[in-house]
Design an enzyme around this catalytic site. Structure first.
Site, short mmCIF file in Angstrom:
data_model
loop_
_atom_site.label_atom_id
_atom_site.label_comp_id
_atom_site.label_asym_id
_atom_site.label_seq_id
_atom_site.Cartn_x
_atom_site.Cartn_y
_atom_site.Cartn_z
N ARG A 104 0.85 -1.18 0.00
CA ARG A 104 0.00 0.00 0.00
C ARG A 104 0.89 1.23 0.00
NH1 ARG A 104 -5.13 0.40 4.15
NH2 ARG A 104 -3.53 0.69 5.72
N THR A 108 -0.72 7.58 -1.02
CA THR A 108 -2.03 7.54 -1.68
C THR A 108 -2.93 6.45 -1.11
OG1 THR A 108 -1.31 5.91 -3.32
CG2 THR A 108 -0.95 8.24 -3.87
N ASP A 200 -1.84 -3.97 12.46
CA ASP A 200 -1.32 -4.42 11.16
C ASP A 200 -1.17 -5.94 11.19
OD1 ASP A 200 0.73 -5.29 9.20
OD2 ASP A 200 0.73 -3.16 8.69
N ASP A 203 2.37 -7.41 10.33
CA ASP A 203 3.34 -7.22 11.42
C ASP A 203 3.06 -8.18 12.57
OD1 ASP A 203 4.84 -5.30 10.18
OD2 ASP A 203 3.83 -3.60 11.15
N1 U5P Z 1 -4.14 -3.71 6.91
C1 U5P Z 1 -3.95 -4.20 8.18
N2 U5P Z 1 -4.71 -3.69 9.20
C2 U5P Z 1 -5.65 -2.72 9.01
C3 U5P Z 1 -5.84 -2.25 7.72
C4 U5P Z 1 -5.08 -2.74 6.68
O1 U5P Z 1 -3.14 -5.08 8.41
O2 U5P Z 1 -6.31 -2.31 9.99
C5 U5P Z 1 -3.32 -4.22 5.80
C6 U5P Z 1 -3.61 -5.67 5.49
O3 U5P Z 1 -2.42 -6.36 5.60
C7 U5P Z 1 -4.09 -5.74 4.07
C8 U5P Z 1 -4.08 -4.34 3.57
O4 U5P Z 1 -3.25 -6.50 3.27
O5 U5P Z 1 -3.59 -3.49 4.62
C9 U5P Z 1 -5.49 -4.05 3.16
O6 U5P Z 1 -5.65 -2.76 2.96
P1 U5P Z 1 -6.68 -2.18 1.92
O7 U5P Z 1 -6.02 -2.29 0.57
O8 U5P Z 1 -7.95 -2.97 2.02
O9 U5P Z 1 -6.83 -0.76 2.37
#
Ligand code: U5P
Length: 209
Positions: A104, A108, A200, A203
């Protein structure tokens, strides 16, 4: 419109509640994510088709049932999705595994592709895309588009925790993809983390930070 299945099985709910706790360490977090994936896989495969087969028991011949030849694949979104693969393969050991790598962009929040390796015959398979967290939906919608571009026709998406924003985006961009969710949370914060969520997921699974 895609179906959204929120899995309210008590074992799934109990285990999700457990891994939300900040004091749960890497080893336990990883183990319980695997257990949740296994239970979710059991629920999400409820509608797989069966066919009649003739078999012979030590006593007599009979017509039994087995899975109707449909081939399966599991595609984790790297890296957090990896934590769900073994749990799923416990129940569907013949499934092939593909990998899609997205990160990500911190500015952005949009996904950037860095890896994609899929089973050669993935267009003939029913594919379960897995990522523990559906936040903005940027990663999952992009991963599913990559699969569709390679000819995959039957796709399901499975996550442990989802935000309403991600579910909405998935339904808008991929109305043909059914979504399996362990828990539907409240909202995203300003850093696009799910609230209350579990932090996360990558992590916490791999012990990085
Ligand atoms: N992600 C998390 N915890 C959160 C939000 C996102 O770990 O509270 C990480 C996840 O690993 C997932 C990605 O792969 O971000 C999804 O983000 P999105 O593309 O749906 O915003």
């Amino acid at each position: 419109m895609s179906k959204v299945h929120v899995m309210d099985h008590p074992l799934i709910q109990h285990k999700i509640n457990h891994i939300r706790k900040e004091e749960v360490g890497t080893k336990e977090f990883r183990e319980v994510v695997g257990e949740i994936a296994c239970l979710m896989c059991y629920e999400a495969t409820r509608d797989l088709k069966l066919e009649d087969v003739k078999i012979k028991t030590p006593i007599c011949e009979m017509t039994g049932k087995e899975l109707a030849g449909k081939k399966l694949a599991v595609v984790p979104i790297l890296r957090a999705g990896l934590g769900m693969v073994d749990g799923m393969l416990t129940l569907i050991p013949a499934a092939k595994v593909g990998h899609i790598g997205l990160y990500r962009d911190p500015e952005t929040f949009e996904p950037v592709e860095y890896y994609c390796k899929l089973p050669a015959d993935c267009d003939e398979r029913e594919v379960f895309v897995v990522d523990p967290m559906l936040a903005t939906g940027g990663s999952s919608t992009a991963a599913i588009q990559m699969l569709k571009d390679k000819g995959v026709k039957r796709i399901r998406f499975m996550c442990i925790i989802a935000a309403p924003e991600g579910v909405k985006r998935m339904q808008e961009e991929h109305p043909d993809v059914d979504i399996y969710i362990g828990a539907l949370d409240d909202h995203l914060n300003e850093h696009k983390y799910i609230v209350p969520g579990l932090g996360d997921a990558g992590d916490r699974i791999f012990g990085t930070k």
